[in-house]
Scaffold this active site. Sequence first.
Site, PDB file in Angstrom:
ATOM      1  N   HIS A 153       0.830  -1.218   0.000  1.00 17.04           N
ATOM      2  CA  HIS A 153       0.000   0.000   0.000  1.00 17.04           C
ATOM      3  C   HIS A 153       0.860   1.261   0.000  1.00 17.04           C
ATOM      4  O   HIS A 153       0.411   2.298   0.490  1.00 17.04           O
ATOM      5  CB  HIS A 153      -0.957   0.023   1.202  1.00 17.04           C
ATOM      6  CG  HIS A 153      -1.690  -1.265   1.413  1.00 17.04           C
ATOM      7  ND1 HIS A 153      -2.916  -1.538   0.844  1.00 17.04           N
ATOM      8  CD2 HIS A 153      -1.358  -2.377   2.118  1.00 17.04           C
ATOM      9  CE1 HIS A 153      -3.306  -2.759   1.194  1.00 17.04           C
ATOM     10  NE2 HIS A 153      -2.373  -3.287   1.975  1.00 17.04           N
ATOM     11  N   SER A 274      13.904  21.498 -16.125  1.00 16.72           N
ATOM     12  CA  SER A 274      12.643  22.182 -16.371  1.00 16.72           C
ATOM     13  C   SER A 274      12.955  23.493 -17.089  1.00 16.72           C
ATOM     14  O   SER A 274      13.962  24.137 -16.808  1.00 16.72           O
ATOM     15  CB  SER A 274      11.939  22.455 -15.041  1.00 16.72           C
ATOM     16  OG  SER A 274      11.082  23.571 -15.178  1.00 16.72           O
ATOM     17  N   LYS A 280      15.216  21.886 -11.001  1.00 17.21           N
ATOM     18  CA  LYS A 280      14.608  20.565 -11.186  1.00 17.21           C
ATOM     19  C   LYS A 280      15.441  19.593 -11.998  1.00 17.21           C
ATOM     20  O   LYS A 280      16.213  19.943 -12.874  1.00 17.21           O
ATOM     21  CB  LYS A 280      13.238  20.720 -11.866  1.00 17.21           C
ATOM     22  CG  LYS A 280      12.256  21.398 -10.939  1.00 17.21           C
ATOM     23  CD  LYS A 280      10.851  21.041 -11.317  1.00 17.21           C
ATOM     24  CE  LYS A 280      10.578  19.590 -10.996  1.00 17.21           C
ATOM     25  NZ  LYS A 280       9.255  19.206 -11.475  1.00 17.21           N
ATOM     26  N   GLU A 287       9.119   8.260 -16.974  1.00 20.55           N
ATOM     27  CA  GLU A 287       7.733   8.675 -17.219  1.00 20.55           C
ATOM     28  C   GLU A 287       7.281   8.296 -18.629  1.00 20.55           C
ATOM     29  O   GLU A 287       6.153   7.849 -18.838  1.00 20.55           O
ATOM     30  CB  GLU A 287       7.599  10.181 -17.012  1.00 20.55           C
ATOM     31  CG  GLU A 287       7.765  10.582 -15.559  1.00 20.55           C
ATOM     32  CD  GLU A 287       7.901  12.081 -15.405  1.00 20.55           C
ATOM     33  OE1 GLU A 287       7.041  12.682 -14.750  1.00 20.55           O
ATOM     34  OE2 GLU A 287       8.861  12.661 -15.951  1.00 20.55           O
ATOM     35  N   GLN A 319      -4.883  -6.185 -43.515  1.00 27.06           N
ATOM     36  CA  GLN A 319      -3.777  -5.254 -43.774  1.00 27.06           C
ATOM     37  C   GLN A 319      -3.565  -4.329 -42.573  1.00 27.06           C
ATOM     38  O   GLN A 319      -2.496  -3.748 -42.415  1.00 27.06           O
ATOM     39  CB  GLN A 319      -4.087  -4.445 -45.039  1.00 27.06           C
ATOM     40  CG  GLN A 319      -2.985  -3.518 -45.452  1.00 27.06           C
ATOM     41  CD  GLN A 319      -3.221  -2.959 -46.845  1.00 27.06           C
ATOM     42  OE1 GLN A 319      -3.248  -3.712 -47.820  1.00 27.06           O
ATOM     43  NE2 GLN A 319      -3.416  -1.661 -46.943  1.00 27.06           N
ATOM     44  N   LYS A 322      -0.544  -4.666 -39.453  1.00 30.95           N
ATOM     45  CA  LYS A 322       0.898  -4.392 -39.422  1.00 30.95           C
ATOM     46  C   LYS A 322       1.322  -3.222 -38.563  1.00 30.95           C
ATOM     47  O   LYS A 322       2.260  -3.343 -37.765  1.00 30.95           O
ATOM     48  CB  LYS A 322       1.413  -4.201 -40.846  1.00 30.95           C
ATOM     49  CG  LYS A 322       1.515  -5.512 -41.584  1.00 30.95           C
ATOM     50  CD  LYS A 322       1.783  -5.304 -43.039  1.00 30.95           C
ATOM     51  CE  LYS A 322       1.198  -6.453 -43.825  1.00 30.95           C
ATOM     52  NZ  LYS A 322      -0.295  -6.560 -43.707  1.00 30.95           N
TER      53      LYS A 322
HETATM   54  N1  ARG Z   1      -1.079  -5.682 -48.502  1.00 28.87           N
HETATM   55  C1  ARG Z   1      -1.891  -6.816 -48.233  1.00 28.87           C
HETATM   56  C2  ARG Z   1      -1.933  -7.091 -46.719  1.00 28.87           C
HETATM   57  O1  ARG Z   1      -1.130  -6.557 -46.061  1.00 28.87           O
HETATM   58  C3  ARG Z   1      -1.327  -8.018 -48.918  1.00 28.87           C
HETATM   59  C4  ARG Z   1      -2.322  -9.090 -49.206  1.00 28.87           C
HETATM   60  C5  ARG Z   1      -3.314  -8.587 -50.167  1.00 28.87           C
HETATM   61  N2  ARG Z   1      -4.189  -9.640 -50.636  1.00 28.87           N
HETATM   62  C6  ARG Z   1      -5.285  -9.369 -51.295  1.00 28.87           C
HETATM   63  N3  ARG Z   1      -5.998 -10.386 -51.640  1.00 28.87           N
HETATM   64  N4  ARG Z   1      -5.699  -8.153 -51.491  1.00 28.87           N
HETATM   65  O2  ARG Z   1      -2.772  -7.790 -46.211  1.00 28.87           O
END
Ligand code: ARG
Length: 454
Positions: A153, A274, A280, A287, A319, A322
Amino acid sequence: MRHGRFEESMSTLLRDYGESISFDWRLYRHDIRGSIAHASALKRAAFLTLEEFDAIEAGLKEIGAEIEAGKFTFSKDLEDIHMNIEKELTRRIGDAGAKLHTARSRNDQVATDFRLYLKEETALIEEGIRVLQRALVGLASANESVLMPGYTHLQRGQPVPVAHHLLAYVEMLERDHGRLADAAERMDEMPLGSGALAGSTLVLDREAMARELGFARVTQNSLDGVSDRDFALELLSALAILGMHLSRLSEDVVLWTTTEFGFAKLSDRHATGSSLMPQKKNPDIAELTRGKTGRLYGNLFRLLTVLKGLPMTYNRDLQEDKEAVFDSVDTARMALAVTAEMMEALVINRESVNRAAADPALLATDLADELVRHQVPFRRAHDIVGKLAAESVRTGVPLDKIPEDLIRELCPELLTGWNSLFDPVRSMKARGAVGAPSPEHVSERLAHWKKLLS
Ligand code: ARG
């Protein structure tokens, strides 16, 4: 410009909305490796001549070197990394390049590239964890016998060695490492050969491609192979948990470096000033790491949400897998590196830590334990020592200086040997169980980690 069933060219709005080359260019090395493995399978199955294969391989390597050197121009019109590379290859070597996509779809291609990329990144993050663990073990080792108050605590509870506190994070990081290793094991299967969704009538040797690409196994269901991204989710969830641990460690650094705590000093290299208050010194690195946990959690939820309710099999939603992953991977790698550097240079203020741990009230539990040794039931012992503690708070007299008559009245068993009960070193030595902070155990764990991390 467009081919096959299309008569009109794509709207520029759709082009800008749908392109992924601005971020998936990162997969170029993996895309090229995947294409070379695919081409050698095509060659083995006699869909490519030896000459065609050689041209493909040389062309891909050349393109790879140009991308590496920053000399390659990507085009949004070609949407993604797969088409950018393939188009350029075909421009350079002609028909052989146009044969590369035989028995392959971008669906199994991207699923393969992404796994290759993540296997590599996971190994780098695992190494980053090791670097931070080493920094923590180094700091722990330098402060092996320094005692600090342990907290619950955020109230002082019992003394513990600073090393024990730091090694707690080493244990957490070890589990993070294990989660990553686990995720890496499951992501180690190759979807290439799944085609768009149903494999191909042109049959390639998938096992050979997997061997060439360093995958442990091939996926066993083509629909699953092109459509699931659970391997990325596992990584994101391991990174979210890692972020939580780094955030907790950061919070300790923020607390420890306050004037109020005064337990530690950041090196000037890892603090900021600061713009207004000249006196400071701010723990910005800690942080920021605490704050970046938001990204790591957010990215996990982002991908969980993208995947939810997708019909079989590939959908363009995928897509969106990513950027979340790239961001988490980058964030985790940086956070580990800066935290390691910061912890390596952190200086523990032994005097003030020891002073805080010398508060006799921290040994109240030891008094109760001693009564238990005299056959007093623990609940009653707790109550008796509670009365002593209350008296100490009421009168401002430290617990170890409580008047003798009160001790004689409440717990005569403690009268002889009263002073030795307030020796924190003795208290540490008595904590002999596995996992407890006795000097023997702490030094055993330090030796264990030094060996494991060397
Ligand atoms: N740029 C696409 C992705 O990242 C690649 C695969 C695309 N496939 C398709 N059938 N349009 O998913």
